[in-house]
Design a protein around this motif. Structure first.
Motif, mmCIF file in Angstrom:
data_model
loop_
_atom_site.group_PDB
_atom_site.id
_atom_site.type_symbol
_atom_site.label_atom_id
_atom_site.label_comp_id
_atom_site.label_asym_id
_atom_site.label_seq_id
_atom_site.Cartn_x
_atom_site.Cartn_y
_atom_site.Cartn_z
ATOM 1 N N VAL A 213 -7.959 12.932 -4.226
ATOM 2 C CA VAL A 213 -8.091 12.262 -2.927
ATOM 3 C C VAL A 213 -9.033 11.065 -3.044
ATOM 4 C CG1 VAL A 213 -8.999 12.499 -0.574
ATOM 5 C CG2 VAL A 213 -7.529 14.282 -1.528
ATOM 6 N N LEU A 214 -10.211 11.276 -3.605
ATOM 7 C CA LEU A 214 -11.195 10.198 -3.692
ATOM 8 C C LEU A 214 -10.693 9.040 -4.554
ATOM 9 C CD1 LEU A 214 -13.930 9.186 -2.757
ATOM 10 C CD2 LEU A 214 -14.957 10.350 -4.720
ATOM 11 N N GLN A 215 -10.065 9.340 -5.682
ATOM 12 C CA GLN A 215 -9.565 8.272 -6.545
ATOM 13 C C GLN A 215 -8.472 7.464 -5.867
ATOM 14 O OE1 GLN A 215 -8.662 9.548 -10.555
ATOM 15 N NE2 GLN A 215 -10.639 10.567 -10.746
ATOM 16 N N LEU A 216 -7.583 8.127 -5.144
ATOM 17 C CA LEU A 216 -6.532 7.402 -4.420
ATOM 18 C C LEU A 216 -7.154 6.491 -3.358
ATOM 19 C CD1 LEU A 216 -3.928 10.282 -3.978
ATOM 20 C CD2 LEU A 216 -3.635 8.228 -5.400
ATOM 21 N N LEU A 217 -8.125 7.009 -2.625
ATOM 22 C CA LEU A 217 -8.784 6.209 -1.595
ATOM 23 C C LEU A 217 -9.530 5.021 -2.201
ATOM 24 C CD1 LEU A 217 -10.119 9.100 0.654
ATOM 25 C CD2 LEU A 217 -8.328 7.446 1.261
ATOM 26 N N LEU B 1 -16.128 3.201 5.964
ATOM 27 C CA LEU B 1 -14.906 3.023 6.751
ATOM 28 C C LEU B 1 -13.725 2.561 5.908
ATOM 29 C CD1 LEU B 1 -16.200 1.539 10.120
ATOM 30 C CD2 LEU B 1 -15.389 3.843 9.642
ATOM 31 N N ASN B 2 -13.993 1.861 4.807
ATOM 32 C CA ASN B 2 -12.903 1.455 3.917
ATOM 33 C C ASN B 2 -12.234 2.655 3.271
ATOM 34 O OD1 ASN B 2 -13.144 -1.372 4.268
ATOM 35 N ND2 ASN B 2 -14.933 -1.357 2.914
ATOM 36 N N ILE B 3 -12.948 3.759 3.205
ATOM 37 C CA ILE B 3 -12.388 4.984 2.622
ATOM 38 C C ILE B 3 -11.794 5.869 3.715
ATOM 39 C CG2 ILE B 3 -13.008 7.158 1.476
ATOM 40 C CD1 ILE B 3 -14.780 5.587 -0.387
ATOM 41 N N VAL B 4 -12.589 6.255 4.691
ATOM 42 C CA VAL B 4 -12.118 7.235 5.675
ATOM 43 C C VAL B 4 -11.042 6.693 6.614
ATOM 44 C CG1 VAL B 4 -14.176 8.680 5.612
ATOM 45 C CG2 VAL B 4 -14.039 6.811 7.257
ATOM 46 N N THR C 64 0.846 -1.189 0.000
ATOM 47 C CA THR C 64 0.000 0.000 0.000
ATOM 48 C C THR C 64 0.883 1.241 0.000
ATOM 49 O OG1 THR C 64 -1.676 -1.177 1.251
ATOM 50 C CG2 THR C 64 -1.825 1.206 1.228
ATOM 51 N N THR C 65 0.518 2.186 -0.829
ATOM 52 C CA THR C 65 1.280 3.425 -0.886
ATOM 53 C C THR C 65 0.575 4.503 -0.076
ATOM 54 O OG1 THR C 65 0.151 4.137 -2.891
ATOM 55 C CG2 THR C 65 2.193 2.907 -3.188
ATOM 56 N N THR C 66 1.369 5.502 0.296
ATOM 57 C CA THR C 66 0.840 6.655 1.020
ATOM 58 C C THR C 66 1.143 7.896 0.208
ATOM 59 O OG1 THR C 66 1.183 5.581 3.151
ATOM 60 C CG2 THR C 66 0.938 7.974 3.169
ATOM 61 N N THR C 67 0.121 8.686 -0.051
ATOM 62 C CA THR C 67 0.262 9.895 -0.849
ATOM 63 C C THR C 67 -0.246 11.092 -0.063
ATOM 64 O OG1 THR C 67 -0.074 8.626 -2.890
ATOM 65 C CG2 THR C 67 -0.364 11.010 -3.034
ATOM 66 N N LEU C 68 0.536 12.160 -0.050
ATOM 67 C CA LEU C 68 0.107 13.425 0.535
ATOM 68 C C LEU C 68 -0.500 14.273 -0.573
ATOM 69 C CD1 LEU C 68 -0.003 15.697 2.704
ATOM 70 C CD2 LEU C 68 2.338 16.274 2.035
ATOM 71 N N LYS D 75 -8.677 3.455 -4.761
ATOM 72 C CA LYS D 75 -7.660 2.492 -5.192
ATOM 73 C C LYS D 75 -6.933 1.877 -3.995
ATOM 74 C CE LYS D 75 -6.955 4.352 -9.765
ATOM 75 N NZ LYS D 75 -7.471 3.237 -10.520
ATOM 76 N N LYS D 76 -7.528 2.054 -2.811
ATOM 77 C CA LYS D 76 -7.026 1.458 -1.573
ATOM 78 C C LYS D 76 -5.663 1.996 -1.138
ATOM 79 C CE LYS D 76 -10.288 -1.966 -1.590
ATOM 80 N NZ LYS D 76 -11.487 -1.243 -1.745
ATOM 81 N N GLN D 77 -5.371 3.243 -1.504
ATOM 82 C CA GLN D 77 -4.139 3.873 -1.061
ATOM 83 C C GLN D 77 -4.411 4.676 0.211
ATOM 84 O OE1 GLN D 77 -1.730 5.916 -3.916
ATOM 85 N NE2 GLN D 77 -2.392 4.606 -5.592
ATOM 86 N N ASN D 78 -3.370 4.838 1.022
ATOM 87 C CA ASN D 78 -3.459 5.715 2.186
ATOM 88 C C ASN D 78 -3.239 7.138 1.705
ATOM 89 O OD1 ASN D 78 -3.756 3.566 4.019
ATOM 90 N ND2 ASN D 78 -1.560 3.222 3.994
ATOM 91 N N VAL D 79 -4.025 8.048 2.234
ATOM 92 C CA VAL D 79 -3.931 9.447 1.819
ATOM 93 C C VAL D 79 -3.774 10.336 3.045
ATOM 94 C CG1 VAL D 79 -5.111 11.374 0.673
ATOM 95 C CG2 VAL D 79 -5.332 9.050 -0.247
ATOM 96 N N ARG D 80 -2.795 11.215 2.965
ATOM 97 C CA ARG D 80 -2.661 12.304 3.932
ATOM 98 C C ARG D 80 -3.060 13.561 3.176
ATOM 99 N NH1 ARG D 80 3.346 10.993 6.372
ATOM 100 N NH2 ARG D 80 2.812 8.912 7.127
ATOM 101 N N ALA D 81 -3.755 14.433 3.846
ATOM 102 C CA ALA D 81 -4.176 15.675 3.202
ATOM 103 C C ALA D 81 -3.950 16.836 4.159
ATOM 104 C CB ALA D 81 -5.652 15.605 2.818
ATOM 105 N N VAL D 82 -3.539 17.958 3.591
ATOM 106 C CA VAL D 82 -3.470 19.204 4.344
ATOM 107 C C VAL D 82 -4.612 20.058 3.820
ATOM 108 C CG1 VAL D 82 -2.119 21.255 4.879
ATOM 109 C CG2 VAL D 82 -0.963 19.051 4.647
#
Length: 161
Positions: A19-23, A54-57, A2-6, A25-32
């Motif tokens: 953000v939504l597309q990354l989520l 919950l699979n997204i958030v 699993t990748t993590t993208t800011l 695709k089951k990626q971890n997302v950090r957002a500012v």
């Protein structure tokens, strides 16, 4: 793996879709984002009830802040462990967006993010993980009509852009 993208600029016209597309695709997302609530509302506008999934958030970590107000240490901490940083920051194409503060939002953010990525990559070398954080800078400066079929720009538009 699993990748993590800011994602910065996560509540904007492009950022919320990234953000939504990354989520999805089951990626971890950090957002500012200046407002977590606004980000969640934006995601629900695209895909209703997405923020109740919950699979997204569970894979979304939001730092509520204005990017330029973060210290360099805070920014480096947020970038640390990310495989990629996507900047979707931009200005509204109106007088306020082009000429009023923060006039240099995108360029200042790119400089600061580049510094944080460089620090993260040095830390990764020390840990021998070999991972390199990538930087994706999105922009729409030359787009007159995002839905295609760009109209010819007027002389005044060409001078400004």
């Amino acid at each position: 793996m699993t990748t993590t993208t800011l994602v910065v600029g996560a509540t904007g016209a492009t950022g919320k879709h990234v953000v939504l597309q990354l989520l999805q695709k089951k990626q971890n997302v950090r957002a500012v984002a200046r407002s977590k609530e606004r980000l969640f509302n934006s995601l629900d506008e695209i895909l209703p009830e997405s923020t109740r999934d919950l699979n997204i958030v569970s894979r979304l970590d939001v730092t509520e802040a204005s990017l330029l107000d973060l210290t360099q240490d805070e920014l480096e901490k947020i970038v640390s462990g990310c495989d990629a940083v996507v900047s979707c920051l931009g200005h509204n194409m109106n007088f306020k967006g082009l000429f009023l503060p923060p006039r240099r939002l995108v360029s200042e953010a790119a400089k600061r993010l580049s510094g944080a990525i460089e620090a993260a990559n040095k830390d990764n070398e020390k840990e021998t993980s070999g991972r390199t954080t990538k930087f994706i800078l999105m922009g729409s400066d030359g787009v007159a009509n995002p839905s295609g079929g760009d109209d010819k720009r007027t002389c005044s538009e060409r001078v400004v852009l």
